[in-house]
Enzyme design. Structure first.
Site, short mmCIF file in Angstrom:
data_model
loop_
_atom_site.label_atom_id
_atom_site.label_comp_id
_atom_site.label_asym_id
_atom_site.label_seq_id
_atom_site.Cartn_x
_atom_site.Cartn_y
_atom_site.Cartn_z
N LYS A 130 0.81 -1.22 0.00
CA LYS A 130 0.00 0.00 0.00
C LYS A 130 0.85 1.27 0.00
O LYS A 130 0.38 2.32 -0.39
CB LYS A 130 -0.97 -0.03 1.18
CG LYS A 130 -2.02 -1.11 0.99
CD LYS A 130 -3.09 -1.12 2.04
CE LYS A 130 -4.20 -2.08 1.67
NZ LYS A 130 -3.79 -3.51 1.75
C1 LIG Z 1 -4.35 -4.58 1.02
C2 LIG Z 1 -3.56 -5.82 0.88
C3 LIG Z 1 -3.91 -6.84 -0.04
C4 LIG Z 1 -5.15 -6.77 -0.90
O1 LIG Z 1 -5.13 -5.77 -1.88
P1 LIG Z 1 -6.49 -5.27 -2.54
O2 LIG Z 1 -6.13 -4.08 -3.32
O3 LIG Z 1 -7.43 -4.96 -1.39
O4 LIG Z 1 -7.01 -6.38 -3.38
C5 LIG Z 1 -3.09 -7.95 -0.13
N1 LIG Z 1 -2.00 -8.09 0.66
C6 LIG Z 1 -1.64 -7.14 1.55
C7 LIG Z 1 -0.45 -7.37 2.40
C8 LIG Z 1 -2.39 -5.98 1.69
O5 LIG Z 1 -2.04 -5.06 2.59
#
Ligand SMILES: *Cc1c(COP(=O)(O)O)cnc(C)c1O
Length: 516
Positions: free
Chosen positions: A119
């Site tokens: 993120k």
């Molecule tokens: C947020 C997240 C995901 C999922 O991503 P999306 O965009 O919600 O599909 C997968 N792995 C980790 C570690 C995350 O923080």
């Protein structure tokens, strides 16, 4: 280069917004999500022209197609991008590394940002973008009470909160309040959120569950008086700028792999597939935009945990929420409904059902979303399901398989690679596809790039569960980076909220911001 405009997925009018308004508003007032009015298709020469671009150069060239120069001039966009990715520990920003090259499996490491999770790639950029737009709006305003300010309020089960805090810390005219369920986030995640010293960052540990936190945030957004007083902003994955920033690594990784394979003298040109551990569908949606712009990706594979609404949709054509969220070993993917899926549906409806008519697509999508809300499901038109299956594949991975994959990867990798549980889901899904490819025996060469979405140190308990019985393994020694070790000794700053009700949270926000 672009005069891109944005519209709501649920709009039935021709009204459009600028990029700035789409980003600063977050969610449309009709409940829809903002999407670009058109997906730009690149001139095919980009395949050679962009090949040796750095991550930052690619980001610039992609974003230029979605943000008009009149909104952000070239120089400003360059510096926003450079600033956002200077906080990454890898000069490649998101390196692609071989995991099991014999079987054609590579990992796209997305966890080299400040909070060790994917993120960061989006939220480092979004934080700078917020600051840029606010600075411009406030430039000539000296009276403090007249400046446009944003109060970002978010609930987190771990990853989003820390990435949002690190993206927004120290930004002028932005305050950030992150609610998390007390005692229910991992120790590292809690340390990351509570040890930031900037005055504009506030973490609230709430006596309740993640759902309680999320309900409180929704109530604050719905409270018009409170919202207009504090100008509440969102940084969750419904924000378009996050999707935009994530497109870059699909292009970058594609080029990295192609260049690596060129050195290997293969007779057959391989098909490249991305495998994406998915929850809210934000990460993989960026891959869909990249593919639609012309990146030659054979398929995007949705990898889910046992909260498998996306996997079920692709198999049955029915989008149906299950009764309850299952708490799995990959908590960042524990969702009932994938909010960003709406953006894909809108695009496929417009292309396959509504004859490129955006208003008609908005009307059809709205009726499906109403059904979802009232009865918990809808069945998509056949043409939409068919198109979704052309672009996407899917696989569902259980907790037991997640542990086994962490263990197998550690045992077989030459330098004992440690996967985090989310990344392990992508790797297991990749192997499922690799197995079925080899049984097809159609002579195609397929390479898989599986997205590694978090560093294993963030999920110590699951990683330990998978590896603690291995002789010689040590979490402290093998997994935990120095930079995270020092967090434990830092002073924590956190406000405890004894009752999980919105009134209590409002009181905290009012007190911290001294607005009366
Ligand atoms: C947020 C997240 C995901 C999922 O991503 P999306 O965009 O919600 O599909 C997968 N792995 C980790 C570690 C995350 O923080």
């Amino acid at each position: 280069m672009s005069h891109q405009t944005y519209r709501s997925t649920r709009s039935t009018t021709d009204q459009t917004l600028s990029f700035e308004d789409a980003v600063m508003t977050g969610l449309a007032s009709d409940g829809g999500l903002f999407v670009p009015s058109t997906i730009p298709v690149l001139k095919s020469s980009f395949i050679t022209e962009w090949k040796d671009f750095s991550f930052q150069e690619l980001a610039f060239n992609i974003m230029r197609h979605y943000v008009a120069e009149s909104e952000i001039p070239n120089d400003d966009l360059h510096s926003l991008i450079d600033k956002s990715y200077s906080s990454f520990r890898s000069s490649a920003v998101t390196p692609t590394v071989p995991l099991d090259e014999k079987r054609g499996l590579y990992l796209l490491e997305l966890f080299h940002g400040p909070t060790y999770a994917f993120k960061d790639v989006a939220l480092q950029f979004v934080g700078n973008l917020f600051e840029y737009f606010l600075e411009r709006r406030n430039k000539l305003i000296e009276d403090e009470t007249k400046r446009t300010k944003i109060t970002v309020v978010g609930a987190t089960s771990g990853d989003t909160g820390s990435a949002a805090i690190y993206g927004l810390r120290g930004k002028k005219d932005v305050s950030v309040f992150i609610l998390y369920p007390k005692g229910r986030v991992s120790p590292i995640q809690e340390q990351q959120m509570t040890t930031v010293e900037d005055d504009n960052v506030h973490t609230l540990s709430v006596n309740g569950t993640f759902d309680d936190c999320q309900d409180i945030v929704k109530e604050l957004f719905g409270d018009e008086e409170f919202n207009s007083k504090y100008n509440i902003g969102a940084v969750n994955s419904i924000n378009w700028a996050r999707i935009l920033a994530q497109m870059t690594y699909y292009f970058y990784s594609y080029f990295q792999l192609v260049k690596r394979l060129e050195g290997q003298d293969n007779a057959i040109k391989p098909d490249i597939r991305f495998v994406v551990p998915s929850g809210n569908f934000g990460d993989i949606l960026a891959g869909f935009y990249a593919k639609s712009m012309g990146l030659p990706v054979d398929k995007l594979i949705i990898a889910t945990n046992e909260n498998d609404i996306l996997d079920r949709f692709l198999k049955s054509g029915k989008y149906e929420r299950s009764g309850e969220v299952k708490a799995t070993y990959s908590p960042a993917m524990d969702i009932l409904i994938s909010s960003n899926f709406e953006r894909l549906l809108w695009f496929l409806i417009r292309e396959r059902v509504a004859n490129q008519n955006s208003c008609e697509a908005g009307a059809i999508l709205s009726s499906w979303m109403k059904q979802l809300k009232s009865s918990g499901s809808f069945t998509a038109a056949d043409a939409v399901v068919k198109s979704a299956r052309e672009h996407f594949g899917s696989a569902r991975v259980t907790d037991a398989e997640t542990l086994q994959t962490i263990r197998d990867t550690y045992d077989t990798h030459p330098s004992k690679y440690v996967l985090d549980p989310h990344s392990a889901i992508g790797v297991k899904a990749s192997y499922d596809f690799i197995k079925s490819d080899s049984s097809n025996g159609d002579g195609r060469l397929v390479k898989y790039i599986s997205l590694a979405t978090a560093h294993p140190a963030k999920f110590a308990d699951v990683v330990d569960r998978a590896l603690s019985s291995v002789e010689g393994y040590s979490f402290e020694k093998d997994v935990l980076p120095e930079e995270l070790k020092v967090l434990a000794a830092k002073k924590k700053r956190v406000t405890h909220v004894d009752l999980a009700i919105s009134q209590r949270v409002k009181e905290v926000i009012a007190a911290k911001l001294h607005v009366h």
